[in-house]
Design an enzyme around this catalytic site. Structure first.
Site: not given
Length: 278
Positions: A52, A96, A119
């Protein structure tokens, strides 16, 4: 002969488009910034976070990294998220997953401001998607839609079957296919006559989390098959939820594993960061 849907190629195209857009925004004094929080040192999570960061650097997004020790208390993680929610220079916040067992995952995801939830997991964004309002969309299903569109595969009017009903893939996948005017059936572990239903599909999206679960018996001639799964087999090689050889013999188009859906997830995360709510 089937069409191999190349997720690596399509993800590069998307990131190149976003890179140009980010440069134009930066020239106007607008800079995007993604904050990534990792708790603990799970090896797979560390790889995802690294990828990322690399994608942010390529596209031209500033990234902030918070690498917290495994024993970090839930309250401390909530404090970090609160600080980032209040920072006007931070456009996106990503925690995460998975988190250590002593931290309530749902509580953490709810703490992220919906307007920074790149997300697409916050209930506000999920609700907006379900009623057709602009929202951040979960990156993997959004990536599947781009794979189909950029491969010249029409969704409108097609019979679409989604195998799997998870909050991260199955449910938003179904809603996105509906948004594209597909006719959608969602199957799961309690579905009767699973193979018969799957064989109706013009577009079959497989996200069941079981390696090689779907073989040629699930697929009608000429179907498009999207494999969302990723696992390691007994030989340590990456594989998906689809038995590629038997399914490819029937499919008109199919995604490989690796190199299919996987690269698209990070590409769509970058799209959420640069383009905002769509």
């Amino acid at each position: 002969m089937y069409q191999l849907i190349d997720g690596k190629k399509i993800s590069r195209e998307i990131k190149d488009e976003l890179r140009e857009k980010a440069a134009q925004m930066k020239a106007r004094g607008e800079e995007r910034c993604l904050a990534v929080i990792q708790v603990g040192n799970d090896p797979a999570s560390a790889v995802y976070v690294k990828n990322k960061k690399k994608a942010c650097e390529y596209v031209g997004i500033r990234s902030l990294s918070y690498e917290l020790p495994e024993e970090t208390e839930e309250e401390r993680l909530l404090e970090v998220i609160g600080e980032l929610n209040r920072r006007p220079d931070v456009n996106g916040i990503l925690v995460q997953l998975p988190l250590p067992e002593h931290i309530n995952e749902e509580k953490i995801l709810l703490a992220i401001a919906p307007e920074k939830d790149v997300d697409g997991f916050h209930p506000v964004n999920v609700g907006n998607l379900s009623i057709g309002r602009p929202s951040y969309v979960s990156c993997t299903p959004a990536g599947v839609i781009q794979l189909l569109k950029r491969s010249g595969i029409e969704i409108e009017g097609k019979e679409c079957v989604v195998l799997g009903r998870s909050n991260i893939v199955g449910k938003p996948m179904a809603m996105l296919l509906l948004r594209e005017n597909g006719t959608v059936t969602v199957c799961h572990s309690r579905t009767r006559n699973l193979k018969e239903i799957a064989r109706r599909a013009d577009i079959l999206v497989v996200a069941v989390g079981r390696p090689g679960f779907v073989d040629g018996d699930f697929v009608r001639e000429g179907a498009v098959v999207i494999d969302v799964g990723i696992h390691r087999n007994g030989e340590g090689k990456l594989c998906g939820d689809v038995d590629f050889e038997s399914v490819a013999a029937k499919a008109s188009a199919i995604t490989p594993v690796p190199g299919g859906v996987g690269p698209m997830t990070i590409a769509m995360l970058m799209a959420n960061c640069v383009e905002g709510v769509r």
